[in-house]
Structure formats: C-alpha cells, structure tokens
Design a protein around this motif. Structure first.
Motif, PDB file in Angstrom:
ATOM      1  N   VAL A 101       3.013  -1.927  -4.376  1.00 51.23           N
ATOM      2  CA  VAL A 101       3.836  -1.843  -3.155  1.00 51.23           C
ATOM      3  C   VAL A 101       3.843  -0.426  -2.367  1.00 51.23           C
ATOM      4  CG1 VAL A 101       6.292  -1.405  -3.056  1.00 51.23           C
ATOM      5  CG2 VAL A 101       5.328  -3.492  -4.062  1.00 51.23           C
ATOM      6  N   SER A 102       3.579  -0.609  -1.246  1.00 57.57           N
ATOM      7  CA  SER A 102       3.841   0.397  -0.220  1.00 57.57           C
ATOM      8  C   SER A 102       5.251   0.456   0.328  1.00 57.57           C
ATOM      9  CB  SER A 102       2.800   0.181   0.871  1.00 57.57           C
ATOM     10  OG  SER A 102       2.758   1.087   1.663  1.00 57.57           O
ATOM     11  N   VAL A 103       5.611   1.661   0.437  1.00 61.86           N
ATOM     12  CA  VAL A 103       6.906   1.887   0.990  1.00 61.86           C
ATOM     13  C   VAL A 103       7.018   2.556   2.342  1.00 61.86           C
ATOM     14  CG1 VAL A 103       9.350   2.999   0.434  1.00 61.86           C
ATOM     15  CG2 VAL A 103       7.808   2.394  -1.565  1.00 61.86           C
ATOM     16  N   LYS A 104       7.657   1.808   3.181  1.00 62.34           N
ATOM     17  CA  LYS A 104       7.552   2.395   4.492  1.00 62.34           C
ATOM     18  C   LYS A 104       8.987   2.881   5.039  1.00 62.34           C
ATOM     19  CE  LYS A 104       3.458   0.321   6.178  1.00 62.34           C
ATOM     20  NZ  LYS A 104       2.768  -0.838   7.185  1.00 62.34           N
ATOM     21  N   MET A 105       9.332   3.798   5.847  1.00 65.08           N
ATOM     22  CA  MET A 105      10.510   3.949   6.686  1.00 65.08           C
ATOM     23  C   MET A 105      10.570   3.116   7.922  1.00 65.08           C
ATOM     24  SD  MET A 105      11.399   7.863   6.147  1.00 65.08           S
ATOM     25  CE  MET A 105      10.051   8.224   7.095  1.00 65.08           C
ATOM     26  N   ASP A 106      11.915   2.916   8.342  1.00 67.85           N
ATOM     27  CA  ASP A 106      12.013   2.375   9.868  1.00 67.85           C
ATOM     28  C   ASP A 106      11.000   3.024  10.761  1.00 67.85           C
ATOM     29  OD1 ASP A 106      13.714   0.321   8.818  1.00 67.85           O
ATOM     30  OD2 ASP A 106      15.257   1.138   9.723  1.00 67.85           O
ATOM     31  N   GLY A 107      10.287   2.603  11.323  1.00 66.73           N
ATOM     32  CA  GLY A 107       9.160   3.131  12.344  1.00 66.73           C
ATOM     33  C   GLY A 107       7.805   3.189  12.099  1.00 66.73           C
ATOM     34  N   GLY A 108       7.896   2.872  10.620  1.00 65.23           N
ATOM     35  CA  GLY A 108       6.512   2.465  10.032  1.00 65.23           C
ATOM     36  C   GLY A 108       5.817   3.611   9.463  1.00 65.23           C
ATOM     37  N   ALA A 109       6.316   4.808   9.193  1.00 66.22           N
ATOM     38  CA  ALA A 109       5.936   5.997   8.520  1.00 66.22           C
ATOM     39  C   ALA A 109       6.015   5.485   7.024  1.00 66.22           C
ATOM     40  CB  ALA A 109       6.752   7.181   8.699  1.00 66.22           C
ATOM     41  N   VAL A 110       4.784   5.773   6.232  1.00 68.21           N
ATOM     42  CA  VAL A 110       4.726   5.483   5.028  1.00 68.21           C
ATOM     43  C   VAL A 110       5.136   6.449   4.071  1.00 68.21           C
ATOM     44  CG1 VAL A 110       2.893   4.682   3.383  1.00 68.21           C
ATOM     45  CG2 VAL A 110       2.915   3.848   5.497  1.00 68.21           C
ATOM     46  N   LEU A 111       6.108   6.319   3.117  1.00 65.28           N
ATOM     47  CA  LEU A 111       6.580   7.413   2.305  1.00 65.28           C
ATOM     48  C   LEU A 111       5.566   7.329   1.194  1.00 65.28           C
ATOM     49  CD1 LEU A 111      10.455   6.382   1.711  1.00 65.28           C
ATOM     50  CD2 LEU A 111       9.276   8.593   2.847  1.00 65.28           C
ATOM     51  N   GLY A 112       4.917   6.351   0.673  1.00 66.70           N
ATOM     52  CA  GLY A 112       3.982   6.359  -0.625  1.00 66.70           C
ATOM     53  C   GLY A 112       3.698   4.866  -1.013  1.00 66.70           C
ATOM     54  N   GLU A 113       3.019   5.050  -1.994  1.00 67.37           N
ATOM     55  CA  GLU A 113       2.820   3.717  -2.926  1.00 67.37           C
ATOM     56  C   GLU A 113       2.746   3.749  -4.416  1.00 67.37           C
ATOM     57  OE1 GLU A 113      -1.527   3.334  -1.571  1.00 67.37           O
ATOM     58  OE2 GLU A 113      -0.979   2.587   0.197  1.00 67.37           O
ATOM     59  N   VAL A 114       3.021   2.625  -5.116  1.00 72.29           N
ATOM     60  CA  VAL A 114       3.111   2.519  -6.387  1.00 72.29           C
ATOM     61  C   VAL A 114       1.906   1.744  -6.871  1.00 72.29           C
ATOM     62  CG1 VAL A 114       5.212   3.733  -6.904  1.00 72.29           C
ATOM     63  CG2 VAL A 114       5.210   1.292  -6.438  1.00 72.29           C
ATOM     64  N   ASN A 115       0.777   2.076  -7.470  1.00 76.42           N
ATOM     65  CA  ASN A 115      -0.149   1.176  -7.822  1.00 76.42           C
ATOM     66  C   ASN A 115      -0.498   0.751  -9.372  1.00 76.42           C
ATOM     67  OD1 ASN A 115      -0.921   0.736  -4.990  1.00 76.42           O
ATOM     68  ND2 ASN A 115      -1.983   2.617  -5.099  1.00 76.42           N
ATOM     69  N   THR A 116       0.155   1.789 -10.200  1.00 77.15           N
ATOM     70  CA  THR A 116       0.074   1.529 -11.488  1.00 77.15           C
ATOM     71  C   THR A 116       1.341   1.512 -12.208  1.00 77.15           C
ATOM     72  OG1 THR A 116      -0.208   3.854 -11.881  1.00 77.15           O
ATOM     73  CG2 THR A 116      -2.180   2.582 -11.393  1.00 77.15           C
ATOM     74  N   VAL A 117       1.393   0.936 -13.490  1.00 77.92           N
ATOM     75  CA  VAL A 117       2.672   0.774 -14.203  1.00 77.92           C
ATOM     76  C   VAL A 117       3.113   1.984 -14.613  1.00 77.92           C
ATOM     77  CG1 VAL A 117       3.743  -0.113 -16.256  1.00 77.92           C
ATOM     78  CG2 VAL A 117       2.170  -1.806 -15.046  1.00 77.92           C
ATOM     79  N   GLY A 118       4.619   2.345 -14.129  1.00 80.01           N
ATOM     80  CA  GLY A 118       5.317   3.578 -14.713  1.00 80.01           C
ATOM     81  C   GLY A 118       4.981   4.391 -13.559  1.00 80.01           C
ATOM     82  N   GLU A 119       4.136   4.295 -12.421  1.00 79.70           N
ATOM     83  CA  GLU A 119       4.163   5.060 -11.386  1.00 79.70           C
ATOM     84  C   GLU A 119       5.449   5.032 -10.647  1.00 79.70           C
ATOM     85  OE1 GLU A 119       1.174   6.543  -7.408  1.00 79.70           O
ATOM     86  OE2 GLU A 119       0.613   4.631  -8.652  1.00 79.70           O
ATOM     87  N   LYS A 120       6.026   6.363 -10.249  1.00 82.15           N
ATOM     88  CA  LYS A 120       7.358   6.363  -9.580  1.00 82.15           C
ATOM     89  C   LYS A 120       7.308   7.166  -8.172  1.00 82.15           C
ATOM     90  CE  LYS A 120      11.134   7.364 -11.984  1.00 82.15           C
ATOM     91  NZ  LYS A 120      11.779   7.909 -12.744  1.00 82.15           N
ATOM     92  N   LEU A 121       8.022   6.709  -7.389  1.00 77.60           N
ATOM     93  CA  LEU A 121       8.070   7.335  -5.747  1.00 77.60           C
ATOM     94  C   LEU A 121       9.453   7.554  -5.559  1.00 77.60           C
ATOM     95  CD1 LEU A 121       6.395   8.301  -3.125  1.00 77.60           C
ATOM     96  CD2 LEU A 121       6.840   5.867  -2.440  1.00 77.60           C
ATOM     97  N   LEU A 122       9.698   8.749  -5.161  1.00 71.73           N
ATOM     98  CA  LEU A 122      11.044   9.219  -4.830  1.00 71.73           C
ATOM     99  C   LEU A 122      11.548   8.575  -3.157  1.00 71.73           C
ATOM    100  CD1 LEU A 122      13.822  10.942  -5.085  1.00 71.73           C
ATOM    101  CD2 LEU A 122      12.441  12.790  -4.063  1.00 71.73           C
TER     102      LEU A 122
END
Length: 382
Positions: A101-122
């Motif tokens: 999963v890739s996480v984007k803000m309104d406007g398209g800016a990418v906050l980050g991705e989580v690609n492996t089990v247990g990986e966390k993104l603030l």
C-alpha cells in the motif's frame, strides 16, 4: 421503477464493485495533547499518533469494514493533575492494511509505502501536551485526508487484452481459481496465484483485468490494471494467436498488432514499464492454422518498428519491450506446454534477478573505486 431483473443486476454490480477495492480514502486525526497544570508546572500527555501497518491476510475491504465511517482518530493525552503531574500519553492508533500500500495526501504527495508485514508508517501526529513551551495548552493533533492505494506485489504479472486466456493460464499453472468464460472482461479484479515447484520454490503470479485500447488514459479498467503492473518483477504478455476484437466498434487486431498496442499502452502509462523483463506467451495454439500464424508473428517481431508505421502516430511506441523468450502454448488443452512455461518462467526470473544483483554490485564497486581515487572536493559529490 426498476424491474426485479434490473434490481438483481444492479445489486450484483454493487457486490462486484465492493468485492475488491484497490484505493480507499480516509480521514485520519492524531489525538489532542492534554492540558498542563500551570500551578505545579505539570505537563499534559502527548496525543496518540496514527499509523498505517502492513498485515498478513488482510485486504482494503477488511480495512473499510473495520471502520466504515472512514474516520480514524487516535486518543488524546490526559491532562496534568494534582496527583499526576505528568499526564498519560494518548494511545496510538494503527490502521491495518495489506502489503504493497502506498499512502498519498490530497494533492498527490506520497507520504510513504508499507511493503512488508509489520512495516509501519506514521500518517498523523498527535498534538503536544500542555507545557511551559505552549503556555500549558495542549495542542491539536494533525488531521488530514489520505488515500490508500494498493499495488500488488507479485513476481510475474499477466498482461493482455480481454479473452486472451490469462485466467486460463493462471488456473493451469498455479493454485488460483479465477472465473473463466468465453467473453471479454471475465476478470474484474486481480487474482494472485502461487506457482509451486517440486523443490519447494514458490513464485507469485497476478492475473489482472484485461486492457483495452486507451487504458493509459483510464479507459475501461485502465489505471486499475496498470497500477498493479508497476511492482511485478517480470511481465508475461499473453496474446491470442488468432488476434482479438473487443466489439464491433473496434477493428480486429492480429497477434502482431496486439503486441504493438500492449507495448504502447504500457509506455503511455509509465514509460519505464517497457524496460521490465518480459516474456511473450502465444496462446490458443490448438486452433486451426495456428502454426502458420505463429510463423508470421515470429517474423513480424523482428521488424516491429517498421510494421507499426501503418498505425496512426499516437499508436506507435517510442520504446520497445524486449522479450526474453517467445513461448507457444495451449493453456486449455496442452498440459506439457504449461509445464514448460512454468519452468521457463522460473529460469528467466532467476536470471534477471541475478543480473540486477550483479549490476548493483558492479555499480557499488565502481563507486568505491572512484572514492579512493577522488579528491576531498569530488568525494562530496558521490
């Protein structure tokens, strides 16, 4: 007023649309900080943060069902009190999502991705607790809208126009059971299959909704398909040796023309997709005159840039897919050809993985040698 039949069809389509989700928009909010206690110099607790975390055996539809309001808020920090000078910190909130999963803000800016089990993104910070720095007033937590965008992680991605036989290939070569029928768009959601080998090796293969001309501009299932191609390691083009015609308003396309158009669709969506390792599987070789058509296709592949001149300029690729192999096959009738395809895909995937590793090692080694020979000023540029 809808007839009973119309209601049934409409209800079925709603069920289909909700059976698979690859984008989900949420509102996230960090917890507010607790109030300080000026009289005793006490500090309020920090508000909880909001994270996105990759989990096993979860889908975005399960994420949605976990909170159908689509509003995720962490708890606030506790106020400073006479008998608890330091307020307790608010509890963090974790949003479970599938891998990739890739996480984007309104406007398209990418906050980050989580690609492996247990990986966390603030994704949303809690507010600071009240303290002398903010006159003991707890601060609000960060609030924003985010979009979760799923891109499947698979070793091999099937690429082709509708009814080329991609689902038949996946069913024959793996443990997946996608729906199969003799009409276009049987596949309306991605299917993942596992290729298992006698020595215990496993590889994943994704069957994706069929492309149509104009997919790069989001025609048909356009970006819903192409988004998932990005993270595959190897592309398996599946082409019907007899060609394909989507509907009477579209011209009949030969197998050669299908290759050219698939190439162009990938290039227009994201030009570097055509640089991925690729294999061409020519399907339905059990049909009449297939051998003669295959001979024509093989000759055509050697002169594709010349042949595509007959297309309008907007259909002519500028960058060409380079096929590592061309494999004739009958996914429905010939188990031997499927067995060969399965083992050939493993060999090619391993070859390109090793090649990429060697290239990275060569680049790293070259940079190390250059660093040893460089002046202090030039080292800053490396």
């Amino acid at each position: 007023m809808l007839s009973l039949q119309g209601y049934s069809e409409n209800h079925k389509m709603k069920h289909i649309r909700r059976s698979f989700i690859d984008t989900l928009r949420l509102h996230v909010k960090g917890g507010a900080g607790g109030m300080g206690f000026p009289r005793f110099g006490g500090a309020g607790g920090k508000g909880g943060d909001v994270y996105v975390e990759a989990r096993e055996e979860i889908s975005l539809i399960k994420t949605l069902k976990a909170n159908e309001t689509k509003r995720w808020s962490a708890s606030g920090g506790e106020n400073s009190r006479k008998y608890r000078i330091l307020g307790k910190q608010g509890q963090d909130l974790v949003i479970p999502v599938p891998q990739g999963v890739s996480v984007k803000m309104d406007g398209g800016a990418v906050l980050g991705e989580v690609n492996t089990v247990g990986e966390k993104l603030l994704v949303a910070q809690g507010g600071a607790g009240g303290s002398p720095l903010n006159r003991y007033n707890g601060q609000k937590g960060q609030a924003l809208n985010i979009t979760l965008e799923l891109k499947l992680l698979a070793d091999i991605g099937l690429v082709g126009f509708p009814n080329a036989g991609k689902s038949t290939v996946l069913r024959a070569i793996s443990n997946a059971k996608p729906k199969i029928a003799s009409y276009p768009f049987t596949t309306i959601q991605p299917y993942l299959g596992m290729l298992k080998y006698d020595d215990g090796r496993q590889m994943t293969m994704a069957d994706l909704p069929g492309l149509i001309e104009g997919a790069w501009a989001n025609v048909g299932m356009g970006h819903k398909f192409l988004r998932h191609v990005e993270r595959t390691k190897l592309l398996l083009f599946v082409v019907d040796i007899n060609g394909f015609q989507l509907s009477p308003k579209y011209p009949h396309r030969t197998a050669t023309e299908n290759v050219i158009l698939l190439n162009k669709e990938l290039e227009l969506y994201k030009w570097d997709l055509v640089d991925k390792p690729a294999v061409l599987m020519v399907n339905k070789m059990d049909t009449p005159y297939a051998e003669e058509k295959l001979s024509t296709l093989v000759r055509d592949l050697a002169r594709l840039p010349d042949l595509c001149q007959q297309f309008p300029e907007e259909y002519q690729p500028e960058h060409w897919v380079k096929f590592s192999d061309v494999i004739p096959c009958s996914a429905r009738e010939n188990a031997t050809s499927i067995h060969h395809l399965k083992h050939r895909l493993r060999d090619l995937l391993d070859f390109h993985t090793d090649l990429d590793g060697d290239q990275e090692l060569m680049v790293s080694s070259s940079r190390d040698r250059v660093r040893k020979l460089s002046t202090p000023q030039s080292k800053q540029l490396l």
